[in-house]
Design an enzyme around this catalytic site. Structure first.
Site, PDB file in Angstrom:
ATOM      1  N   SER A 435      10.581 -52.230 -23.293  1.00  0.00           N
ATOM      2  CA  SER A 435      11.626 -51.385 -22.714  1.00  0.00           C
ATOM      3  C   SER A 435      11.295 -50.998 -21.281  1.00  0.00           C
ATOM      4  O   SER A 435      10.123 -50.828 -20.928  1.00  0.00           O
ATOM      5  CB  SER A 435      11.775 -50.097 -23.534  1.00  0.00           C
ATOM      6  OG  SER A 435      12.433 -50.345 -24.750  1.00  0.00           O
ATOM      7  N   PRO A 436      12.320 -50.819 -20.446  1.00  0.00           N
ATOM      8  CA  PRO A 436      12.068 -50.263 -19.116  1.00  0.00           C
ATOM      9  C   PRO A 436      11.626 -48.811 -19.238  1.00  0.00           C
ATOM     10  O   PRO A 436      12.349 -47.995 -19.812  1.00  0.00           O
ATOM     11  CB  PRO A 436      13.439 -50.385 -18.421  1.00  0.00           C
ATOM     12  CG  PRO A 436      14.436 -50.506 -19.523  1.00  0.00           C
ATOM     13  CD  PRO A 436      13.733 -51.130 -20.681  1.00  0.00           C
ATOM     14  N   GLN A 513      16.004 -53.684 -14.333  1.00  0.00           N
ATOM     15  CA  GLN A 513      17.119 -52.802 -14.685  1.00  0.00           C
ATOM     16  C   GLN A 513      17.555 -52.061 -13.425  1.00  0.00           C
ATOM     17  O   GLN A 513      16.794 -51.276 -12.862  1.00  0.00           O
ATOM     18  CB  GLN A 513      16.698 -51.800 -15.765  1.00  0.00           C
ATOM     19  CG  GLN A 513      17.844 -50.925 -16.265  1.00  0.00           C
ATOM     20  CD  GLN A 513      17.358 -49.842 -17.216  1.00  0.00           C
ATOM     21  OE1 GLN A 513      16.716 -48.881 -16.789  1.00  0.00           O
ATOM     22  NE2 GLN A 513      17.652 -49.995 -18.499  1.00  0.00           N
ATOM     23  N   TYR A 595      23.448 -41.221 -16.083  1.00  0.00           N
ATOM     24  CA  TYR A 595      23.263 -41.594 -14.687  1.00  0.00           C
ATOM     25  C   TYR A 595      24.629 -41.932 -14.057  1.00  0.00           C
ATOM     26  O   TYR A 595      25.675 -41.719 -14.669  1.00  0.00           O
ATOM     27  CB  TYR A 595      22.265 -42.742 -14.580  1.00  0.00           C
ATOM     28  CG  TYR A 595      20.879 -42.361 -15.076  1.00  0.00           C
ATOM     29  CD1 TYR A 595      20.223 -41.252 -14.559  1.00  0.00           C
ATOM     30  CD2 TYR A 595      20.241 -43.094 -16.079  1.00  0.00           C
ATOM     31  CE1 TYR A 595      18.967 -40.883 -15.017  1.00  0.00           C
ATOM     32  CE2 TYR A 595      18.982 -42.726 -16.546  1.00  0.00           C
ATOM     33  CZ  TYR A 595      18.352 -41.617 -16.016  1.00  0.00           C
ATOM     34  OH  TYR A 595      17.122 -41.244 -16.475  1.00  0.00           O
ATOM     35  N   ARG A 643      23.103 -51.689 -20.320  1.00  0.00           N
ATOM     36  CA  ARG A 643      22.680 -50.610 -21.220  1.00  0.00           C
ATOM     37  C   ARG A 643      23.764 -49.549 -21.268  1.00  0.00           C
ATOM     38  O   ARG A 643      24.244 -49.092 -20.228  1.00  0.00           O
ATOM     39  CB  ARG A 643      21.357 -49.983 -20.766  1.00  0.00           C
ATOM     40  CG  ARG A 643      20.992 -48.730 -21.557  1.00  0.00           C
ATOM     41  CD  ARG A 643      19.553 -48.306 -21.380  1.00  0.00           C
ATOM     42  NE  ARG A 643      18.670 -49.096 -22.226  1.00  0.00           N
ATOM     43  CZ  ARG A 643      17.392 -48.768 -22.495  1.00  0.00           C
ATOM     44  NH1 ARG A 643      16.865 -47.669 -21.972  1.00  0.00           N
ATOM     45  NH2 ARG A 643      16.651 -49.523 -23.265  1.00  0.00           N
ATOM     46  N   GLY A 736       9.445 -49.363 -26.714  1.00  0.00           N
ATOM     47  CA  GLY A 736       8.975 -48.568 -25.594  1.00  0.00           C
ATOM     48  C   GLY A 736       7.622 -47.936 -25.825  1.00  0.00           C
ATOM     49  O   GLY A 736       6.579 -48.489 -25.458  1.00  0.00           O
ATOM     50  N   ARG A 737       7.611 -46.753 -26.454  1.00  0.00           N
ATOM     51  CA  ARG A 737       6.366 -45.987 -26.598  1.00  0.00           C
ATOM     52  C   ARG A 737       5.227 -46.767 -27.246  1.00  0.00           C
ATOM     53  O   ARG A 737       4.072 -46.639 -26.813  1.00  0.00           O
ATOM     54  CB  ARG A 737       6.649 -44.689 -27.358  1.00  0.00           C
ATOM     55  CG  ARG A 737       7.426 -43.675 -26.541  1.00  0.00           C
ATOM     56  CD  ARG A 737       7.801 -42.449 -27.378  1.00  0.00           C
ATOM     57  NE  ARG A 737       8.490 -41.433 -26.593  1.00  0.00           N
ATOM     58  CZ  ARG A 737       9.781 -41.450 -26.315  1.00  0.00           C
ATOM     59  NH1 ARG A 737      10.527 -42.449 -26.770  1.00  0.00           N
ATOM     60  NH2 ARG A 737      10.333 -40.503 -25.609  1.00  0.00           N
TER      61      ARG A 737
END
Length: 799
Positions: A435-436, A513, A595, A643, A736-737
């Protein structure tokens, strides 16, 4: 203690017998509105695990229940003229009438007082009459006691979409049988299982709109049952469908399932001068859809845990009995278990409500999707249940994914996580995406050695695609001063250095991204006060769809003019060309999380009255224009994804139905993949978290819109990735994490699956040396411990 149980179903009866057996000084009375022999269901299902709990709680009744059970191991799925059978599921059924009879007899044996044919119109008066010290409300999903004190219990009742009718039949089944029949109006599903030597339960369900389209709402009970007999005749062998709901007339036998959740399960009820606790139990407190067969399980386990809590309650300083402590412990313990079951039940319910969504799947994948619909049964769990069937399914899936010329049916198929994925001119070697993730390490928007290390390590760690964190097309579009940009030559050169390194040293692809922070920009670094304005640095001006601040301390952004929008679109296009020149393999447009472009899409952040506000099509107009311009500038052989936030998790915000429409718009604009996230569009968001909690959104979009999706959010192990890919819920999984804590996450998860021995290396994009070293360490450590091959994989990686 005098205990009054309102409701003589499994929960009330079982609790009564447990309390009377374990605490003979208790006087326990059960009051039931129906006659002793009345029951309006057929069979109920329990798992082997629940049977073990019953045995520990009361061996006598458990033996009687066990003697009456009909066991089965297989699940048989009939779909589109094909039949798929799997084994190892370990369930058993018992007639509801027989179960009640066993519990009633046991209650009488231990001295419980049973009162039948007594309506409870006034529970307070009844409690006074029996001098109750404790009242158990076990009076079902339509509980009158819960309704009487609804202000306190605060029930949330969600009436589900499907209609179902609970029938019986003399047709017997050697497996738990699911039969799916499509009519001119939609799908009907049958859930059938044997519960005695000569009887089976036969539940028929269909969406309410399909039910009405067939005129079942206007049919008599007899005509409705005859309709089901004709529809499912191939599975009944001439046997009739039977109803024991003689108290209902016409179409009233068709029910919409009520999902019940209560804020609290305990209430202090005034009875004269006393306060008597009223405790909800079983369906009065919670319901779980019949498709996971856990309603009776939850009711019986409620009874066990409440009895345990009451018997273990401490004494107060004055030596009086601390019943409040016991009841608090009961609710705290049971509410967690119920939440897990209800989350699984919600997933299962929605699967059956949306069979049309999965109707394009072939029978093997349709069956896999059905078996794993609740997200409680995983790929590895299916392997434990029926390894032979799963091996065959993996082979089928690999041949369906890999072209016939590339597939080799003589070799073991790779796990679904390691299947290749081709999109435009790019073939990813497996289904894992890094993941970004914001690093806050850029200087003036320029990435450096930290990013080279961060992205390079994860490229070597086995993932197929490594995504760079959200990168802004303008200086004022960064989230924080430490976020990267791509609007000058220095930034482009720095990115090209990283891209070249990833391409030279790994088999991973690398993507960028692109996104503008909009109303969430000019904020502090992630380890400071996240999402709050800069405190030690001049804040820069913000832009958004409307002049709505993200939070009370954030500055109010300027609503973009059409000139602003045109200028910003040009900036996105310029960054797209720079990304192509830097050598990136993949480009993603960030339209999520509040965003800039997300602020246009969500109705909570877009209050415009021009052609860019109002309807979803209007709100998506500008993001679609930006995407189309980027797609035209991006190399045609390279993929582009978008996304989105599939749900705002806030009143008045986007829902998953909106996300389906949004995904269709982006698909039409040329998006290859929809990266499906959710939330973060407003501080009012209240997400419902859980493992793989966003995957159902990706599932719905993929299977309704017909576009590839990327699942993201609380996906933590390879087993979950295998399940998601194998079921067709998504095409890629963004992790991700876990990749932050372990850059070689993909290699480690692959090793747990046996990679290095059973499957060829090309499915991994990391270097051979990493895998061989890992395999050697694993083998040596396991050999020293004398572990089996399966234990080797688990023990080494758990450590």
């Amino acid at each position: 203690m005098n205990i009054l149980c309102v409701g003589g179903g499994p929960a009330g009866l079982y609790f009564a017998l447990l309390m009377r057996q374990r605490w003979p000084a208790c006087q326990v009375t059960v009051v039931e509105r129906n006659k002793a022999g009345d029951t309006f269901g057929w069979g109920v299902v329990l798992s082997d695990q629940t049977l073990a709990r019953l045995q520990s709680a009361d061996a006598t009744s458990a033996q009687a229940i066990g003697d009456a059970f009909h066991h089965w191991d297989d699940i048989l799925v009939h779909y589109r003229g094909q039949h798929v059978r799997t084994s190892g599921h370990g369930f058993c059924g018992i007639g509801r009438h027989k179960l009640l009879q066993v519990l009633q007899d046991r209650c009488v044996a231990v001295g419980v007082k049973l009162l039948y044919s007594q309506d409870v119109d006034d529970v307070q008066a009844l409690a006074a009459q029996h001098q109750a010290d404790l009242v158990i409300a076990a009076d079902g999903a339509n509980s009158r006691v819960r309704s009487r004190f609804a202000e306190h219990f605060a029930p949330d009742i969600d009436t589900r979409r499907c209609r179902f009718v609970w029938l019986g039949t003399a047709q017997t089944f050697d497996a738990f049988t699911f039969a799916f029949e499509r009519t001119e109006h939609g799908w009907f599903a049958a859930h059938a299982y044997q519960f005695s030597p000569d009887r089976s339960t036969f539940i028929v369900e269909t969406p309410d709109e399909v039910w009405r389209a067939h005129g079942l709402d206007a049919m008599s009970q007899e005509d409705g049952i005859a309709f089901c007999e004709r529809l499912f005749a191939p599975y009944l062998n001439g046997n009739r469908l039977l109803s024991n709901a003689s108290h209902l007339r016409g179409s009233a036998i068709w029910i919409q399932f009520p999902r019940v959740v209560c804020r609290t399960w305990v209430h202090q009820m005034a009875v004269g001068a006393r306060h008597v606790p009223v405790v909800l139990m079983g369906d009065a407190a919670h319901t779980a859809h019949f498709s996971i067969g856990s309603g009776t399980k939850l009711a019986l386990e409620d009874a066990i845990d409440l009895a345990d809590a009451l018997l273990a309650a401490p004494a107060k300083p004055d030596d009086s009995y601390d019943i409040d402590s016991a009841l608090g412990k009961y609710q705290a313990l049971r509410s967690v278990e119920v939440l897990k079951i209800q989350n699984a039940a919600r997933n299962s319910t929605e699967w059956f409500e949306n069979i049309e969504r999965y109707s394009r799947l072939d029978a093997p994948q349709f069956t896999y999707s059905l078996l794993t619909r609740s997200q409680r049964i995983s790929h590895d769990n299916l392997r434990l249940r029926d390894a032979a069937w799963l091996k065959g399914y993996e082979q089928w899936l690999a041949q369906a994914v890999v072209t016939a010329s590339a597939a080799d049916s003589t070799k073991p198929a790779p796990p679904p996580m390691l299947l290749p994925f081709a999109v435009r001119g790019l073939t990813l070697r497996n289904r894992v995406v890094v993941s970004p993730m914001a690093q806050y390490k850029a200087v003036d928007g320029v990435v450096g050695d930290w990013h080279l290390m961060h992205l390079g390590a994860r490229a070597l760690g086995g993932a197929a695609l490594v995504m760079v964190e959200m990168t802004s097309p303008t200086a004022d579009g960064r989230i924080t001063p430490g976020c990267p940009g791509l609007y000058n030559d220095a930034q482009q050169a720095a990115f090209a250095r990283i891209v070249n390194s990833v391409h030279e040293h790994s088999g991973a692809a690398i993507g960028l991204q692109l996104g503008h922070s909009g109303p969430k920009g000019s904020t502090q670094l992630g380890w400071q006060q996240m999402d709050e304005p800069l405190a030690d640095h001049p804040n820069w001006p913000l832009q958004a769809a409307s002049a709505i601040a993200y939070g009370p301390r954030n500055q109010t952004p300027a609503a973009m003019t059409k000139a602003d929008m045109a200028q910003m679109q040009n900036a996105f296009v310029a960054s797209t060309r720079r990304a192509d020149a830097a050598g990136f393999d993949w480009l993603e447009l960030h339209c999520a999380h509040g965003y800039l472009l997300s602020s246009f899409i969500s109705p909570l952040t877009n209050h415009r009255t021009d052609e860019f506000g109002g309807t979803l099509a209007n709100r998506a107009r500008y993001p679609l224009q930006v995407f189309a311009a980027m797609r035209a500038a991006w190399a045609p052989h390279k993929p582009m994804s978008v996304r989105i936030s599939a749900h705002d998790w806030a009143p008045g915000g986007l829902t998953d139905s909106d996300a389906v429409q949004l995904a269709a718009l982006f698909k039409a604009a040329g998006a290859d993949v929809i990266d499906v996230s959710s939330g973060q569009t407003t501080r009012a968001a209240r997400p419902v978290y859980g493992r793989m909690y966003q995957t159902p959104f990706a599932d719905r979009i993929r299977n309704e819109v017909g576009v590839a999706t990327m699942a993201v959010g609380a996906i933590t192990d390879g087993d979950q990735v295998n399940s998601i890919i194998a079921a067709g819920r998504a095409d890629l999984c963004a992790i991700g994490r876990p990749h932050l804590t372990n850059p070689a996450w993909t290699l480690f998860e692959a090793a747990k699956m046996g990679i290095g021995t059973d499957w060829p290396l090309p499915y991994l994009s990391g270097r051979d040396q990493h895998l061989r070293l890992l395999e050697r360490e694993r083998t040596l450590a396991a050999a020293a411990a004398g572990l089996s091959a399966a234990e080797q994989a688990n023990r080494a990686l758990e450590g």
